[in-house]
Motif scaffolding. Structure first.
Motif, PDB file in Angstrom:
ATOM      1  N   GLY A  18       0.800  -1.221   0.000  1.00 59.86           N
ATOM      2  CA  GLY A  18       0.000   0.000   0.000  1.00 59.86           C
ATOM      3  C   GLY A  18       0.830   1.267   0.000  1.00 59.86           C
ATOM      4  O   GLY A  18       0.531   2.211  -0.739  1.00 59.86           O
ATOM      5  N   VAL A  19       1.881   1.291   0.797  1.00 60.32           N
ATOM      6  CA  VAL A  19       2.742   2.478   0.850  1.00 60.32           C
ATOM      7  C   VAL A  19       3.417   2.700  -0.501  1.00 60.32           C
ATOM      8  O   VAL A  19       3.444   3.819  -1.026  1.00 60.32           O
ATOM      9  CB  VAL A  19       3.796   2.345   1.979  1.00 60.32           C
ATOM     10  N   VAL A  20       3.948   1.638  -1.102  1.00 60.55           N
ATOM     11  CA  VAL A  20       4.626   1.771  -2.396  1.00 60.55           C
ATOM     12  C   VAL A  20       3.624   2.134  -3.489  1.00 60.55           C
ATOM     13  O   VAL A  20       3.900   2.969  -4.355  1.00 60.55           O
ATOM     14  CB  VAL A  20       5.409   0.479  -2.744  1.00 60.55           C
ATOM     15  N   LEU A  21       2.431   1.521  -3.445  1.00 60.57           N
ATOM     16  CA  LEU A  21       1.391   1.844  -4.423  1.00 60.57           C
ATOM     17  C   LEU A  21       0.970   3.307  -4.297  1.00 60.57           C
ATOM     18  O   LEU A  21       0.783   3.997  -5.303  1.00 60.57           O
ATOM     19  CB  LEU A  21       0.189   0.913  -4.228  1.00 60.57           C
ATOM     20  N   ALA A  22       0.839   3.798  -3.074  1.00 63.15           N
ATOM     21  CA  ALA A  22       0.474   5.203  -2.858  1.00 63.15           C
ATOM     22  C   ALA A  22       1.536   6.132  -3.443  1.00 63.15           C
ATOM     23  O   ALA A  22       1.205   7.129  -4.106  1.00 63.15           O
ATOM     24  CB  ALA A  22       0.286   5.473  -1.367  1.00 63.15           C
ATOM     25  N   LYS A  23       2.804   5.807  -3.226  1.00 62.92           N
ATOM     26  CA  LYS A  23       3.877   6.625  -3.790  1.00 62.92           C
ATOM     27  C   LYS A  23       3.858   6.571  -5.315  1.00 62.92           C
ATOM     28  O   LYS A  23       4.045   7.586  -5.985  1.00 62.92           O
ATOM     29  CB  LYS A  23       5.240   6.147  -3.274  1.00 62.92           C
ATOM     30  N   THR A  24       3.613   5.387  -5.851  1.00 60.80           N
ATOM     31  CA  THR A  24       3.602   5.198  -7.307  1.00 60.80           C
ATOM     32  C   THR A  24       2.486   5.991  -7.966  1.00 60.80           C
ATOM     33  O   THR A  24       2.669   6.576  -9.040  1.00 60.80           O
ATOM     34  CB  THR A  24       3.451   3.701  -7.646  1.00 60.80           C
ATOM     35  N   LEU A  25       1.315   6.009  -7.323  1.00 61.93           N
ATOM     36  CA  LEU A  25       0.145   6.674  -7.914  1.00 61.93           C
ATOM     37  C   LEU A  25      -0.056   8.105  -7.419  1.00 61.93           C
ATOM     38  O   LEU A  25      -1.003   8.774  -7.829  1.00 61.93           O
ATOM     39  CB  LEU A  25      -1.115   5.842  -7.636  1.00 61.93           C
ATOM     40  N   GLY A  26       0.804   8.557  -6.510  1.00 60.62           N
ATOM     41  CA  GLY A  26       0.664   9.911  -5.969  1.00 60.62           C
ATOM     42  C   GLY A  26      -0.563  10.059  -5.096  1.00 60.62           C
ATOM     43  O   GLY A  26      -1.236  11.098  -5.123  1.00 60.62           O
ATOM     44  N   MET A  27      -0.870   9.026  -4.330  1.00 53.97           N
ATOM     45  CA  MET A  27      -2.056   9.026  -3.469  1.00 53.97           C
ATOM     46  C   MET A  27      -1.626   8.997  -2.001  1.00 53.97           C
ATOM     47  O   MET A  27      -0.463   8.726  -1.684  1.00 53.97           O
ATOM     48  CB  MET A  27      -2.926   7.805  -3.799  1.00 53.97           C
ATOM     49  N   ASP A  28      -2.560   9.268  -1.114  1.00 52.40           N
ATOM     50  CA  ASP A  28      -2.303   9.153   0.315  1.00 52.40           C
ATOM     51  C   ASP A  28      -2.470   7.698   0.734  1.00 52.40           C
ATOM     52  O   ASP A  28      -3.090   6.897   0.028  1.00 52.40           O
ATOM     53  CB  ASP A  28      -3.275  10.028   1.114  1.00 52.40           C
ATOM     54  N   PHE A  29      -1.943   7.359   1.908  1.00 53.08           N
ATOM     55  CA  PHE A  29      -2.032   6.000   2.428  1.00 53.08           C
ATOM     56  C   PHE A  29      -2.733   6.023   3.781  1.00 53.08           C
ATOM     57  O   PHE A  29      -2.404   6.840   4.636  1.00 53.08           O
ATOM     58  CB  PHE A  29      -0.632   5.387   2.564  1.00 53.08           C
ATOM     59  N   VAL A  30      -3.703   5.122   3.948  1.00 52.56           N
ATOM     60  CA  VAL A  30      -4.456   5.019   5.196  1.00 52.56           C
ATOM     61  C   VAL A  30      -4.396   3.575   5.679  1.00 52.56           C
ATOM     62  O   VAL A  30      -4.742   2.658   4.945  1.00 52.56           O
ATOM     63  CB  VAL A  30      -5.939   5.427   4.991  1.00 52.56           C
ATOM     64  N   ASP A  31      -3.967   3.375   6.919  1.00 50.85           N
ATOM     65  CA  ASP A  31      -3.924   2.051   7.535  1.00 50.85           C
ATOM     66  C   ASP A  31      -4.943   2.051   8.676  1.00 50.85           C
ATOM     67  O   ASP A  31      -4.760   2.755   9.665  1.00 50.85           O
ATOM     68  CB  ASP A  31      -2.515   1.773   8.064  1.00 50.85           C
ATOM     69  N   THR A  32      -6.026   1.286   8.518  1.00 51.33           N
ATOM     70  CA  THR A  32      -7.089   1.346   9.530  1.00 51.33           C
ATOM     71  C   THR A  32      -6.670   0.721  10.859  1.00 51.33           C
ATOM     72  O   THR A  32      -7.207   1.098  11.896  1.00 51.33           O
ATOM     73  CB  THR A  32      -8.404   0.705   9.033  1.00 51.33           C
ATOM     74  N   ASP A  33      -5.710  -0.195  10.846  1.00 50.24           N
ATOM     75  CA  ASP A  33      -5.214  -0.733  12.121  1.00 50.24           C
ATOM     76  C   ASP A  33      -4.575   0.377  12.954  1.00 50.24           C
ATOM     77  O   ASP A  33      -4.763   0.447  14.164  1.00 50.24           O
ATOM     78  CB  ASP A  33      -4.191  -1.852  11.894  1.00 50.24           C
TER      79      ASP A  33
END
Length: 166
Positions: A18-33
Motif C-alpha cells: 500500500g505504501v509503495v502503491l500510494a507513492k507510485t500513484l501519488g495518493m495518500d495512504f491510510v492504515d485502519t489498524d
C-alpha cells in the motif's frame, strides 16, 4: 481517482504494498489498524486481550464505516471483511484489490499469531482463519493479484496494470 482498498490475510503485504502503491500513484495512504490503535490508545493485541474479538471487530467496523477519504490507498486489517457493513463500505469507497498469498507462505511470514494483533477466537489457527476469510476476500474483491513469489514492486506493477483495465 477514487480510493483503492487492499484486502487480504495478515502478512499478505497490504501495508507494505500500500505504501509503495500510494507513492507510485501519488495518493495518500491510510492504515485502519493504526487508526484503531490511535482511537483506542492501545495496541491491537491489547484491545483483543482486554476486550475480546467481538468488541475488537465492532471497533474495527466503526472505524471503517466512519472512514471518509478520496484519492487514498486504504489498507484495512485482515479481519475487515468479517463484518459485512465494513466490507460494503470499503467497496463504496472505491475498487478493492485482494492480495492473495498461499497459506504456506503466510505461515513463513507470521510467527506471532498470539501477539501480532490478529483477530482470532481462542484456539483458532492461522489455517482456520485462512479458510474462513478467503471466501470473503474473493466475495468483496474487484481485482485479485497473486503475491506468491513476487516482490513488492512486481505486485505494485500488476495492481496498477489491472486498475487500468476496465
Amino acid at each position: 481517482m477514487d480510493n483503492i482498498t487492499l484486502i487480504g490475510m495478515p502478512g499478505s503485504g497490504k501495508s507494505t504494498v500500500g505504501v509503495v502503491l500510494a507513492k507510485t500513484l501519488g495518493m495518500d495512504f491510510v492504515d485502519t489498524d493504526l487508526m484503531i490503535q490511535k482511537r483506542e490508545g492501545k495496541l491491537l493485541q491489547r484491545i483483543l486481550d482486554e476486550q475480546g474479538i467481538k468488541r475488537f471487530l465492532e471497533i474495527e467496523e466503526e472505524v471503517i464505516r466512519n472512514l471518509s477519504c478520496r484519492g487514498c490507498i486504504v489498507a484495512p486489517g485482515g479481519s475487515a471483511v468479517c463484518r459485512e457493513e465494513a466490507a460494503r463500505h470499503l467497496k463504496r469507497l472505491g475498487r478493492v484489490v485482494y492480495i492473495r498469498l498461499p497459506l504456506p507462505d503466510l505461515a513463513l511470514r507470521i510467527h506471532n499469531i498470539k501477539t501480532r494483533g490478529i483477530a482470532a477466537e481462542p484456539g483458532q489457527t492461522l489455517e482456520s482463519i485462512y479458510e474462513l476469510r478467503c471466501p470473503l476476500y474473493e466475495k468483496y474483491a474487484d481485482i485479485t493479484v497473486d503475491a506468491e513469489g513476487k516482490t513488492v514492486e512486481q505486485l505494485v506493477t500488476e495492481i496498477v496494470s489491472k486498475l487500468k483495465t476496465p
